[in-house]
Design an enzyme around this catalytic site. Structure first.
Site, PDB file in Angstrom:
ATOM      1  CE1 TYR A   1     -63.642  22.747   0.498  1.00 16.28           C
ATOM      2  CE2 TYR A   1     -62.700  23.593   2.529  1.00 16.28           C
ATOM      3  CZ  TYR A   1     -63.203  23.805   1.259  1.00 16.28           C
ATOM      4  OH  TYR A   1     -63.262  25.087   0.749  1.00 16.28           O
TER       5      TYR A   1
ATOM      6  CB  ALA B   1     -75.489  31.465  -4.348  1.00 10.98           C
ATOM      7  CB  VAL B   2     -70.719  31.972  -6.761  1.00 11.50           C
ATOM      8  CG1 VAL B   2     -69.536  32.717  -7.385  1.00 11.50           C
ATOM      9  CG2 VAL B   2     -70.367  31.548  -5.346  1.00 11.50           C
TER      10      VAL B   2
ATOM     11  NE  ARG C   1     -78.394  21.710 -13.602  1.00 10.69           N
ATOM     12  CZ  ARG C   1     -79.693  21.556 -13.396  1.00 10.69           C
ATOM     13  NH1 ARG C   1     -80.408  20.785 -14.217  1.00 10.69           N
ATOM     14  NH2 ARG C   1     -80.291  22.150 -12.382  1.00 10.69           N
ATOM     15  CG  ASP C   2     -79.749  21.948 -22.447  1.00  5.56           C
ATOM     16  OD1 ASP C   2     -80.153  22.390 -23.533  1.00  5.56           O
ATOM     17  OD2 ASP C   2     -78.543  21.858 -22.147  1.00  5.56           O
TER      18      ASP C   2
ATOM     19  CE1 TYR D   1     -67.763  29.512  -8.151  1.00  9.31           C
ATOM     20  CE2 TYR D   1     -66.789  30.067 -10.268  1.00  9.31           C
ATOM     21  CZ  TYR D   1     -67.894  29.931  -9.463  1.00  9.31           C
ATOM     22  OH  TYR D   1     -69.148  30.212  -9.961  1.00  9.31           O
TER      23      TYR D   1
ATOM     24  CE1 TYR E   1     -60.729  34.133  -5.378  1.00  9.93           C
ATOM     25  CE2 TYR E   1     -62.482  32.578  -4.857  1.00  9.93           C
ATOM     26  CZ  TYR E   1     -61.843  33.776  -4.638  1.00  9.93           C
ATOM     27  OH  TYR E   1     -62.317  34.630  -3.672  1.00  9.93           O
TER      28      TYR E   1
ATOM     29  CE  LYS F   1     -75.482  29.596   1.053  1.00  8.83           C
ATOM     30  NZ  LYS F   1     -74.062  29.257   0.945  1.00  8.83           N
TER      31      LYS F   1
END
Length: 376
Positions: free
Chosen positions: A72, A184-185, A205-206, A280, A305, A369
């Site tokens: 990161y 979640a976003v 996604r399928d 993002y 972003y 999450k």
């Protein structure tokens, strides 16, 4: 006697509790759980001059895992402040805390306030935290636990993606197209957009239960229409069926990409002339593929972003974003995220170091999450 009294006045009148944190001194891109360890210590800073925070909950975010892996671009400084043999950093970038004590004269915070860090790299995977500057904390009183623990990353990202790059006309037929529609976003994006009068086309996604998932995204989270990745990449679908979905005089002004690869190119093709695509994330680990013709002849703007860098440049923007989101939650315009969260309990009194470490490792390795909730 006078000298003795002076010495007593200079001594700290408060003492810290025992801190317990999840630290790392090295990185491992193959298995980041191997670098984590639980460490107990007493802070070296003065208790009288510090704000003492008790952790209520912290999420396990992809960026946290990437930091442990060493991949990161933003990482905390490793120090010897935690009484370790090697320089170390506390894991975690996000969480919600309760104010336990404040220095004399501090007026911005009060005992009992719920707060979140304004900036990243503060080390949130811990039972307690200290802070010297109340200006680096944002009050989130009134939010539920799971919203407060995740608003700084997912909530702020979604709100700024929708509001900071396009001047919307709510009276028009204006659209956002986004991939990773179950993230979640993305779920917050559809709700924020709906409150603005902006429509959303979410790509997922399928899957075998596509209809069930699409229905939930549309009815619970406010997506205007959900389509599959197969449809997203189908030129005939875009030519024949998509115009019917969008309706007359539709303007697809913004594309939100967190997948990359073919999916990014497909949502970019749905933009109107001079549209904007914001990237993002990169879940597929494939490069963003944008057709050259869109850049040259359609005026496509393809931008990146990153909430961390945005906050560094303009801290007030994040404070304002959190305030706006809190109003939206208070008005019932946004759904709390608890239903989509896997809860991991940290029983502070009963769990030993090995149990805590194993629980967090399971959260890192699980899908979806995860939020660690401290039981005091």
């Amino acid at each position: 006697m006078q000298a003795l009294n002076t010495t007593k006045r200079l001594m700290s009148t408060k003492q810290f509790p025992l801190f317990k944190s999840l630290l790392y001194s090295s990185h491992d891109p193959a298995d980041c759980t191997q670098v984590l360890k639980v460490h107990s210590y007493t802070p070296k800073v003065g208790a009288d001059e510090s704000i003492l925070l008790r952790t209520l909950a912290f999420p396990i975010n992809p960026s946290d895992i990437n930091q442990l892996q060493g991949v990161y671009p933003s990482v905390p400084e490793k120090t010897l402040d935690y009484s370790t043999e090697k320089p170390a950093a506390i894991a975690g970038n996000e969480g919600v805390f309760e104010v336990m004590s404040v220095p004399q004269g501090e007026r911005r915070l009060a005992v009992g306030d719920w707060v979140i860090p304004l900036y990243s790299n503060t080390g949130t995977w811990t039972n307690y935290q200290t802070c010297r500057d109340a200006g680096t904390l944002v009050k989130v009183n009134g939010l539920d636990l799971y919203t407060a623990a995740t608003i700084a990353v997912n909530g702020c990202t979604a709100y700024q993606l929708v509001n900071d790059y396009v001047q919307w006309d709510p009276s028009g037929n204006e659209w956002i197209v986004q991939n990773a529609g179950t993230s979640a976003v993305s779920k917050i994006v559809t709700q924020v957009a709906q409150a603005r009068g902006v429509k959303t086309l979410s790509v997922i996604r399928d899957r075998e239960n596509f209809a069930e998932v699409a229905k939930e995204l549309e009815e619970r989270y406010g997506a205007t229409k959900v389509i599959s990745e197969t449809q997203n990449n189908d030129k005939d679908f875009s030519k024949d069926e998509l115009p019917v979905i969008l309706g007359p005089n539709a303007r697809v002004r913004l594309a939100l990409n967190s997948v990359g690869g073919k999916s990014s190119g497909a949502i970019a093709r749905k933009l109107e002339r001079d549209g904007t695509m914001l990237t993002y994330g990169g879940m597929s680990r494939q490069p963003v593929t944008v057709p050259t013709t869109l850049l040259i002849f359609n005026g496509l703007k393809s931008l990146g972003y990153w909430i961390t860098e945005n906050t560094k440049r303009n801290p007030q923007s994040k404070i304002d974003t959190i305030s706006a989101l809190m109003r939206m939650y208070g008005d019932g315009q946004l759904q709390p995220p608890e239903a989509d969260i896997k809860k991991i309990e940290w029983d502070v009194q009963k769990m030993n170091d090995e149990q805590l470490l194993e629980a967090v490792k399971n959260g890192i390795q699980s899908n979806g999450k995860s939020v660690v909730v401290l039981k005091w």
